[in-house]
Design a protein around this motif. Structure first.
Motif, PDB file in Angstrom:
ATOM      1  N   GLY A 189      44.170  81.001  97.522  1.00 49.31           N
ATOM      2  CA  GLY A 189      44.332  80.482  96.157  1.00 49.31           C
ATOM      3  C   GLY A 189      45.567  79.609  96.029  1.00 49.31           C
ATOM      4  O   GLY A 189      45.528  78.544  95.412  1.00 49.31           O
ATOM      5  N   ILE A 202      45.946  75.605  95.188  1.00 51.80           N
ATOM      6  CA  ILE A 202      46.818  75.089  94.133  1.00 51.80           C
ATOM      7  C   ILE A 202      47.686  73.960  94.667  1.00 51.80           C
ATOM      8  O   ILE A 202      47.841  72.918  94.026  1.00 51.80           O
ATOM      9  N   LYS A 204      41.655  74.705  88.399  1.00 55.39           N
ATOM     10  CA  LYS A 204      40.533  75.594  88.681  1.00 55.39           C
ATOM     11  C   LYS A 204      40.755  76.120  90.089  1.00 55.39           C
ATOM     12  O   LYS A 204      40.975  75.342  91.014  1.00 55.39           O
ATOM     13  N   THR A 205      40.698  77.436  90.252  1.00 49.74           N
ATOM     14  CA  THR A 205      40.785  77.986  91.592  1.00 49.74           C
ATOM     15  C   THR A 205      39.395  78.372  92.064  1.00 49.74           C
ATOM     16  O   THR A 205      38.543  78.780  91.271  1.00 49.74           O
ATOM     17  N   TYR A 223      37.419  79.149  88.501  1.00 47.54           N
ATOM     18  CA  TYR A 223      38.271  79.931  87.603  1.00 47.54           C
ATOM     19  C   TYR A 223      39.349  79.041  87.010  1.00 47.54           C
ATOM     20  O   TYR A 223      40.314  78.679  87.679  1.00 47.54           O
ATOM     21  N   SER A 258      47.114  81.754  87.038  1.00 49.49           N
ATOM     22  CA  SER A 258      46.408  82.061  88.287  1.00 49.49           C
ATOM     23  C   SER A 258      47.258  82.965  89.165  1.00 49.49           C
ATOM     24  O   SER A 258      46.762  83.954  89.727  1.00 49.49           O
ATOM     25  N   TYR A 284      47.230  86.337  87.777  1.00 49.64           N
ATOM     26  CA  TYR A 284      45.967  86.996  88.106  1.00 49.64           C
ATOM     27  C   TYR A 284      46.018  87.549  89.529  1.00 49.64           C
ATOM     28  O   TYR A 284      45.588  88.684  89.783  1.00 49.64           O
TER      29      TYR A 284
END
Length: 164
Positions: A67, A71, A120-121, A125, A132, A135
Motif C-alpha cells: 500500500g 502511495i 485510491k489504494t 479504496y 490510508s 487504516y
C-alpha cells in the motif's frame, strides 16, 4: 467554535517521523504476537469462524508495504493476500521484517504536503494518504487483538499491548 481551527497539517499534532515510529511500535508488537504462537497453532488454530492468525498476518503483509509503495510510486496493484508461507512461521517473520524495511523506505518518501492528498489504494479504496496509513495501522491492531484472543484461549500469555 469553528471546526476550522482543528483542520491543521499533520505536523501540528504529530510529526510524520513520530507517526512512523508509532506505527513501527505496533509492528514490533505484532511481530512478538506472531512469535508467541506455536507454529502449528499459528497456521491452523481458529475459533468462532475466524481465520487463523497466519491468514490474518498474510493480509497485513499484503496491505502495509504494498500500500505504501503504491502511495509513493502511483503504480496500482491488486491486493494480493495469496502468499505461500509453506507453513513455516520463520518465513512469515522474515517477510514481516522485509515489509518493515519496505515501510521505512517508502514512508520516508512521502512529502508532508501529500498526507492530505486524495488517493485510491489497490485501485479501489479511496481516501487520503493519512487515512490510508491510519487504516493500515488500525487493521493491524484489529487483527492483533484477534491474535490475543487466540493466544489466551491456547493458555499462552500474549505480550503486553503497551510494550511497543
Amino acid at each position: 467554535m469553528s471546526t476550522k481551527q482543528f483542520d491543521r497539517p499533520l505536523n501540528h499534532v504529530i510529526t510524520s517521523s513520530e507517526l512512523l515510529a508509532h506505527w513501527q511500535g505496533h509492528r514490533s508488537l505484532t511481530r512478538r504476537v506472531i512469535q508467541a504462537f506455536p507454529e502449528k497453532e499459528f497456521f491452523n488454530y481458529s475459533m468462532g469462524g475466524m481465520r487463523s492468525f497466519a491468514e490474518m498476518t498474510l493480509e497485513l503483509l499484503a496491505i502495509a508495504g504494498p500500500g505504501l509503495k503504491e502511495i509513493v510510486t502511483g503504480e496500482t496493484q491488486a491486493l494480493n493476500e495469496h502468499i505461500d508461507p509453506k507453513n513455516q512461521k520463520e518465513l512469515v517473520l522474515n517477510l514481516w521484517d522485509q515489509a518493515t524495511e519496505e515501510i521505512n523506505t517508502y514512508y520516508n518518501q512521502i512529502t508532508q504536503d501529500r498526507f492530505h492528498e486524495t488517493i485510491k489504494t489497490f485501485g479501489q479504496y479511496e481516501g487520503t494518504v493519512i487515512s490510508s496509513i491510519f487504516y493500515f495501522i488500525d487493521n493491524e491492531i484489529h487483527h492483533r487483538g484477534q491474535g490475543y484472543v487466540y493466544l489466551r484461549n491456547l493458555g499462552i500469555e500474549p505480550p503486553f499491548f503497551w510494550e511497543r
